[in-house]
Design a protein around this motif. Structure first.
Motif, mmCIF file in Angstrom:
data_model
loop_
_atom_site.group_PDB
_atom_site.id
_atom_site.type_symbol
_atom_site.label_atom_id
_atom_site.label_comp_id
_atom_site.label_asym_id
_atom_site.label_seq_id
_atom_site.Cartn_x
_atom_site.Cartn_y
_atom_site.Cartn_z
ATOM 1 N N MET A 62 -0.279 -5.641 16.751
ATOM 2 C CA MET A 62 0.512 -4.412 16.622
ATOM 3 C C MET A 62 0.276 -3.545 17.342
ATOM 4 O O MET A 62 1.196 -2.745 17.801
ATOM 5 C CB MET A 62 1.108 -3.703 15.005
ATOM 6 N N VAL A 63 -1.004 -3.195 16.950
ATOM 7 C CA VAL A 63 -1.847 -2.516 18.385
ATOM 8 C C VAL A 63 -1.400 -3.151 20.052
ATOM 9 O O VAL A 63 -0.343 -2.196 20.994
ATOM 10 C CB VAL A 63 -3.464 -2.605 18.635
ATOM 11 N N ASP A 64 -1.268 -4.454 20.489
ATOM 12 C CA ASP A 64 -0.911 -5.078 21.695
ATOM 13 C C ASP A 64 1.184 -4.208 21.811
ATOM 14 O O ASP A 64 1.072 -3.641 22.777
ATOM 15 C CB ASP A 64 -0.377 -5.897 21.824
ATOM 16 N N ALA A 65 1.474 -4.234 20.794
ATOM 17 C CA ALA A 65 2.983 -4.169 21.017
ATOM 18 C C ALA A 65 2.962 -2.406 21.064
ATOM 19 O O ALA A 65 3.836 -1.563 21.840
ATOM 20 C CB ALA A 65 4.345 -4.084 19.848
ATOM 21 N N LEU A 66 2.360 -2.029 20.259
ATOM 22 C CA LEU A 66 2.461 -0.024 20.494
ATOM 23 C C LEU A 66 2.009 0.017 22.347
ATOM 24 O O LEU A 66 2.093 1.004 22.269
ATOM 25 C CB LEU A 66 1.235 0.303 19.478
ATOM 26 N N GLU A 67 0.720 -0.848 21.985
ATOM 27 C CA GLU A 67 -0.023 -0.725 23.328
ATOM 28 C C GLU A 67 0.995 -0.524 25.142
ATOM 29 O O GLU A 67 1.111 -0.078 25.783
ATOM 30 C CB GLU A 67 -1.550 -0.884 23.618
ATOM 31 N N SER A 68 2.066 -1.526 24.486
ATOM 32 C CA SER A 68 3.240 -2.557 25.684
ATOM 33 C C SER A 68 3.858 -0.534 26.024
ATOM 34 O O SER A 68 4.561 -0.545 27.183
ATOM 35 C CB SER A 68 3.347 -3.322 25.350
ATOM 36 N N VAL A 69 3.980 -0.604 24.344
ATOM 37 C CA VAL A 69 5.688 0.536 24.483
ATOM 38 C C VAL A 69 5.040 2.035 25.388
ATOM 39 O O VAL A 69 5.318 2.478 26.207
ATOM 40 C CB VAL A 69 5.871 0.928 23.308
ATOM 41 N N ARG A 70 3.848 1.820 24.692
ATOM 42 C CA ARG A 70 2.968 3.461 26.098
ATOM 43 C C ARG A 70 2.734 3.130 27.001
ATOM 44 O O ARG A 70 3.221 4.733 27.834
ATOM 45 C CB ARG A 70 1.540 3.314 24.819
ATOM 46 N N LYS A 71 2.510 2.021 27.385
ATOM 47 C CA LYS A 71 2.530 2.254 29.379
ATOM 48 C C LYS A 71 3.983 2.191 29.308
ATOM 49 O O LYS A 71 3.701 2.289 30.764
ATOM 50 C CB LYS A 71 1.813 0.791 29.332
ATOM 51 N N ALA A 72 4.605 1.863 29.118
ATOM 52 C CA ALA A 72 6.346 2.214 29.349
ATOM 53 C C ALA A 72 6.644 3.484 29.104
ATOM 54 O O ALA A 72 7.547 4.074 29.543
ATOM 55 C CB ALA A 72 7.260 1.034 28.739
#
Length: 148
Positions: A1-11
């Motif tokens: 979940m952290v990875d998914a939110l961090e990926s979205v944050r970067k985009a």
């Protein structure tokens, strides 16, 4: 979940927002039958704690605490799903991990109410979601680094 939110944050562009929808970890679902005469509440659906849901909530909260996102809004919304047959209701219950179980004595009341409801009676389940609006927090700039 952290990875998914961090990926979205970067985009996201700076100050961009995302909506994070998760099942409410504390909600106790209920079952009812709806027929021509109305809605007849029958009892709770029992469910074990879902560790994946708890982990998703913790990951989201951790990113807010770490300053990666700021929380703009938090909502809980209850909604109902409906199925037309007992087989569909049972399949829906089994599809949840961990599996939702009927509280003691609810199954006979469900059968009776659904049969008494006649053609067109539906079996409803209440559910609740938590909805969190997160805003991307970008790097902080000092006053000296801003251009005139």
């Amino acid at each position: 979940m952290v990875d998914a939110l961090e990926s979205v944050r970067k985009a996201l562009r700076p100050s961009g927002v995302i909506f994070d929808l998760q099942p409410d970890a504390a909600h106790q679902p209920t079952v009812a039958v709806r027929d021509r005469s109305g809605r007849h509440a029958l009892g709770p659906l029992l469910r074990e704690t879902d560790e994946d849901v708890l982990a998703a909530h913790a990951a989201r909260d951790g990113l807010v605490r770490a300053g990666r996102f700021s929380q703009v809004a938090f909502l809980r919304r209850t909604y109902r799903t409906s199925v037309a047959t007992l087989a569909a209701f049972d399949a829906d219950r089994r599809s949840h991990t961990p599996t939702w179980r009927l509280a003691r004595g609810v199954r006979p009341r469900l059968l009776e109410a659904w049969r008494a409801g006649g053609k067109g009676a539906g079996i409803e389940t209440t559910r609740r979601m938590s909805i969190v609006v997160l805003r991307r927090r970008g790097p902080r700039r000092s006053i000296a680094s801003r251009s005139p």
